[in-house]
Write an enzyme that holds these catalytic residues in place. Structure first.
Site, PDB file in Angstrom:
ATOM      1  N   HIS A 101       0.572  -0.913   0.048  1.00 48.59           N
ATOM      2  CA  HIS A 101      -0.067   0.454  -0.142  1.00 48.59           C
ATOM      3  C   HIS A 101       0.621   1.141   0.443  1.00 48.59           C
ATOM      4  O   HIS A 101       0.714   2.627  -0.965  1.00 48.59           O
ATOM      5  CB  HIS A 101      -0.716  -0.553   1.277  1.00 48.59           C
ATOM      6  CG  HIS A 101      -1.946  -0.750   1.175  1.00 48.59           C
ATOM      7  ND1 HIS A 101      -2.172  -2.217   2.796  1.00 48.59           N
ATOM      8  CD2 HIS A 101      -3.007  -1.288   0.494  1.00 48.59           C
ATOM      9  CE1 HIS A 101      -3.102  -2.483   2.195  1.00 48.59           C
ATOM     10  NE2 HIS A 101      -3.810  -2.539   1.126  1.00 48.59           N
ATOM     11  N   MET A 106       2.880  -9.243  -0.587  1.00 51.42           N
ATOM     12  CA  MET A 106       1.899  -8.320   0.454  1.00 51.42           C
ATOM     13  C   MET A 106       0.342  -8.221   0.490  1.00 51.42           C
ATOM     14  O   MET A 106       0.340  -7.980  -1.014  1.00 51.42           O
ATOM     15  CB  MET A 106       3.288  -7.207   0.270  1.00 51.42           C
ATOM     16  CG  MET A 106       4.491  -7.022   0.337  1.00 51.42           C
ATOM     17  SD  MET A 106       4.829  -7.016   1.742  1.00 51.42           S
ATOM     18  CE  MET A 106       6.509  -6.490   2.030  1.00 51.42           C
TER      19      MET A 106
END
Ligand code: PAF
Length: 281
Positions: free
Chosen positions: A34, A183
């Site tokens: 992110h 991730m």
């Protein structure tokens, strides 16, 4: 750092400011993937809105929703280094779904028929509903999405065109842990052992990419399942090869074709997905 909870407030805040605005939609439980999207958005826009909202309509199973990790305080800390350039939009269910928590229906054709579309019925209607609402509320010039959710990215590009939203949809490369695991917020639900073992997913896809299976998808799938399921708690939900254009899985590989591997694997109760480009040239 500014945090808005109401759509009207954030719309009001930006009303008088005509600045290039980036949007990074998230469901929180932020990780380096992110943060790489936020960094890219900061490089390309004057202000960046990071939305944090766990969207119930994209979960097709109640248990999956209730186990989804969430830590707003930590998310805020992780965004602090970006300073005032970043604004958080953290709406509640009433803001996103004033008329009841229900998704709209969309038709993205083959883009959402297979893989996640097949194994998580209703998922993409939920994603498209919340993304359409976010894009219409924030009105960014650009919105950023990770390529781990490659199918989601293609559906959102289609949504943007179908609804004439005029946003530049930017796909960003997958960020991986040191051993190769993609991730994901869901990685937080893995035990330390499972997290180490889960790198087998990426490592096996890499091997399939480099090893010549003569384009035989059946053999590739068998090899993937054997490698991944060597660990007790691992179960492959799907291993598919599809063209990145139409996302239709193929049974045979054309030597000149361009493809992607798409996989979903349960590690205990945690469901992980990954994807990797693949061609035989
Ligand atoms: O990729 C995600 O985190 C979600 O699907 C998104 C795009 C924020 C919509 O809820």
């Amino acid at each position: 750092m500014l945090v808005f909870k109401a759509a009207a407030e954030i719309r009001d805040y930006f009303k008088s400011k005509s600045v290039p605005l980036g949007l990074v939609p998230t469901m929180g439980a932020l990780h380096s993937g992110h943060l790489s999207l936020v960094q890219r958005a900061c490089n390309e826009n004057e202000r960046v809105v990071v939305s944090i909202y766990v969207n119930p309509t994209q979960f097709n199973q109640a248990a999956d929703l209730s186990h989804y990790p969430s830590n707003f305080k930590r998310d805020k800390e992780l965004l602090k280094p970006f300073g005032n350039q970043v604004i958080i939009y953290a709406p509640d269910d009433n803001e996103i779904y004033p008329e009841g928590t229900k998704s709209k229906n969309y038709d993205f054709g083959t883009l959402t028929t297979y893989m996640e579309g097949e194994f998580r019925p209703g998922h993409f209607n939920g994603v498209a509903t919340v993304v359409e609402t976010l894009l219409k509320t924030i009105r960014p010039s650009k919105a950023y999405f990770g390529e781990k959710d490659f199918q989601q990215l293609q559906a959102i590009k289609a949504l943007n065109i179908q609804k004439n939203l005029g946003v530049v949809i930017v796909g960003c490369p997958i960020v991986r842990e040191a051993q190769g695991l993609a991730m994901s917020s869901r990685n937080q639900n893995l035990t330390p052992d499972q997290r180490k073992q889960a790198s087998v997913i990426y490592k096996t896809l890499q091997k399939l990419k480099n090893k010549d299976f003569d384009g035989n998808i059946k053999e590739m799938r068998a090899y993937f399942v054997k490698q991944v399921e060597q660990y007790n708690s691992f179960k492959v939900e799907y291993f598919l090869v599809a063209s990145p254009k139409d996302l239709i899985p193929v049974d045979e590989i054309n030597p000149d074709g361009i493809y992607r591997f798409f996989v979903a694997v349960f590690v205990g109760k945690t469901r992980l997905i990954d994807t990797l480009p693949f061609d035989r040239m």
